[in-house]
Design an enzyme around this catalytic site. Structure first.
Site, mmCIF file in Angstrom:
data_model
loop_
_atom_site.group_PDB
_atom_site.id
_atom_site.type_symbol
_atom_site.label_atom_id
_atom_site.label_comp_id
_atom_site.label_asym_id
_atom_site.label_seq_id
_atom_site.Cartn_x
_atom_site.Cartn_y
_atom_site.Cartn_z
ATOM 1 N N PHE A 117 4.146 3.521 7.447
ATOM 2 C CA PHE A 117 4.838 4.443 7.144
ATOM 3 C C PHE A 117 3.937 5.574 6.272
ATOM 4 O O PHE A 117 3.228 4.999 5.627
ATOM 5 C CB PHE A 117 5.854 4.024 5.993
ATOM 6 C CG PHE A 117 6.742 5.036 5.409
ATOM 7 C CD1 PHE A 117 8.163 5.149 5.964
ATOM 8 C CD2 PHE A 117 6.572 5.875 4.392
ATOM 9 C CE1 PHE A 117 9.019 6.351 5.684
ATOM 10 C CE2 PHE A 117 7.412 6.874 3.911
ATOM 11 C CZ PHE A 117 8.495 7.138 4.406
ATOM 12 N N ASP A 164 -4.268 4.911 4.724
ATOM 13 C CA ASP A 164 -3.290 5.403 3.699
ATOM 14 C C ASP A 164 -3.079 4.560 2.725
ATOM 15 O O ASP A 164 -2.490 3.238 2.957
ATOM 16 C CB ASP A 164 -1.815 5.709 4.650
ATOM 17 C CG ASP A 164 -0.839 6.180 3.820
ATOM 18 O OD1 ASP A 164 -1.002 5.822 2.714
ATOM 19 O OD2 ASP A 164 0.195 6.571 4.488
ATOM 20 N N LYS A 184 1.799 8.258 -5.163
ATOM 21 C CA LYS A 184 2.395 7.354 -6.035
ATOM 22 C C LYS A 184 1.752 7.015 -7.277
ATOM 23 O O LYS A 184 2.171 7.896 -8.180
ATOM 24 C CB LYS A 184 2.447 6.042 -5.146
ATOM 25 C CG LYS A 184 3.539 6.222 -4.172
ATOM 26 C CD LYS A 184 4.024 4.891 -3.579
ATOM 27 C CE LYS A 184 4.866 4.830 -2.481
ATOM 28 N NZ LYS A 184 6.106 5.478 -2.660
#
Ligand code: PMP
Length: 409
Positions: A140, A225, A254
């Protein structure tokens, strides 16, 4: 008259029905306040939050050092664009560089945006004709068209074709498939060192090292990532430091700013200048508020010894949850590193999430069957026990067929 009058919970739902695009499935709960790992809703109910801010609140809700730094900065300078220098952005880049692989930073506002920067830097650095990026099934990388195209999960692509060309999807963990996929147009390999959305999937032994070797052999860039796994989540500053492999590019978001929005891409010094002046930008990227929040988050982690704490807390969770797995056959596997934890069930995890919500515990289910916890580093041992007690009881009752909660998502 103020445009924000105090509304009842039902009236707030009404506002959303009428005015907010329904692209999220929301629980019928209005959250009003958070402190540490606890949050309260508009009816006064208290929840223990084992999934604070979808991974953004790694330091808990409203961490004091971050709040103080931001409050102070707010009265001095809120935003200036990147046509000017600010001291805070410079310090922030240095702090991230020194804790990773001594690269240089580009700042943005989200994970998807950081990955877009990585994709563009890859194309610019590798030159004409080399544009393909190998990515992994179950990965993702975000919802913008580039990062979505990098996300090898067809369910997120429905109705959105054509995607950005050039992404090659490989099974996660399969080095041989990667080797076979590499051709003269391949520019990079992009991967979450630990898959988050895909179900907290850890790399098989030697896999990341194997990717590094392939990248070196074929002059490919290795992009990690770390939007979900980074910033201390695994008990190391970045997840790759658990595996002794160093990427060429890393993306972050995040938890980067202690709960405020912020993203970054770090690139090795030899590669970074390929993102030439004028070729990429983000108006709010690296703004003074994000920068002081990011610095405060790093300082808080270091002064409070939270990396070591994340490891200890992670072990506490794993111990409790593996104990559950021993006695409860509905649990297929418990896995995790630090505070990135997955409990894979042999059944749909949704009823567990809904019942936990009813009992005042916030968790997540991803990939259908994986209960995902992304807890805060600031938890006490007692809070871990409280959370595990509720979660284990609910899973056991589920296994015995005794859950009836229905929550409209
Ligand atoms: N990469 C990973 C690994 C993620 O988990 C996410 C978000 N879940 C993203 C990228 C996208 O981040 P954002 O929602 O901030 O764009």
């Amino acid at each position: 008259m103020s445009i924000t009058t105090h509304l009842s919970t039902d009236e707030i739902f009404g506002l959303f029905r009428q005015y907010v695009i329904p692209n999220y499935r929301r629980y019928p709960v209005v959250l009003v306040r958070g402190e540490g790992v606890e949050v309260w809703d508009s009816e006064g109910k208290r929840y223990l939050d084992l999934f604070p801010g979808w991974g953004c609140n790694l330091l808990g809700h409203c961490p004091v050092p971050v709040v103080t730094a931001v409050q102070e900065q707010l009265t001095r300078l809120i935003h200036v664009p990147n046509t000017w220098f600010t001291e805070a952005q410079g310090h922030w880049a240095k702090a991230l560089s020194e804790r990773s692989f001594h690269g240089m930073a580009f700042f943005c506002n989200s994970g998807a945006e950081a990955n877009e920067a990585a994709i563009k830097l890859t194309r610019l650095h590798q030159g004409p004709g080399r544009y393909k990026i190998i990515v992994f099934e179950g990965g993702f990388h975000g919802r913008t068209m580039g990062s979505l195209s990098a996300t090898a999960q067809p369910k997120y692509h429905e109705g959105l074709h054509p995607l950005l060309p050039g992404f090659s999807y490989c099974p996660y963990g399969d080095l041989e498939a990667v080797r076979q996929r590499i051709d003269g147009e391949t520019a990079a390999i992009m991967i979450e060192p630990i898959q988050g959305e895909g179900g907290v999937v850890l790399p098989p032994n030697g896999f990341l090292q194997g990717l590094r070797a392939l990248a070196d052999e074929h002059q490919l860039l290795l992009i990690f990532d770390e939007v979900q796994s980074g910033c201390g989540r695994t008990g190391e500053w970045f997840a790759y430091q658990n595996f002794e492999v160093v990427p060429d590019i890393m993306t972050l978001a995040k938890a980067l700013c202690g709960g405020l929005p912020g993203g970054a891409m770090l690139a090795r010094k030899e590669i970074a200048p390929s993102l030439r002046a004028g070729m990429h930008a983000s108006t709010f990227g690296g703004n003074p508020i994000a920068a002081v929040a990011g610095l405060a988050a790093i300082e808080m982690i270091e002064t409070q010894g939270l990396l070591e704490r994340a490891k200890a807390l992670g072990n506490l969770f794993l111990e409790r949850l593996r104990d559950l797995a021993q006695r409860c056959s509905i649990v297929r596997e418990v896995r995790g590193v630090g505070l990135m934890i997955g409990v894979e069930l042999v059944a749909d995890g949704t009823p567990v999430v809904n019942e936990c919500l009813r009992r005042g515990l916030l968790i997540n289910c991803t990939h259908g069957t994986v209960i995902r916890l992304l807890p805060a580093m600031t938890m006490t041992d007692d809070q871990v026990y409280e959370g595990c007690d509720i979660l284990c009881r609910v899973i056991e009752e589920y296994a015995q067929g005794g859950l009836e909660t229905k929550v409209e998502a």
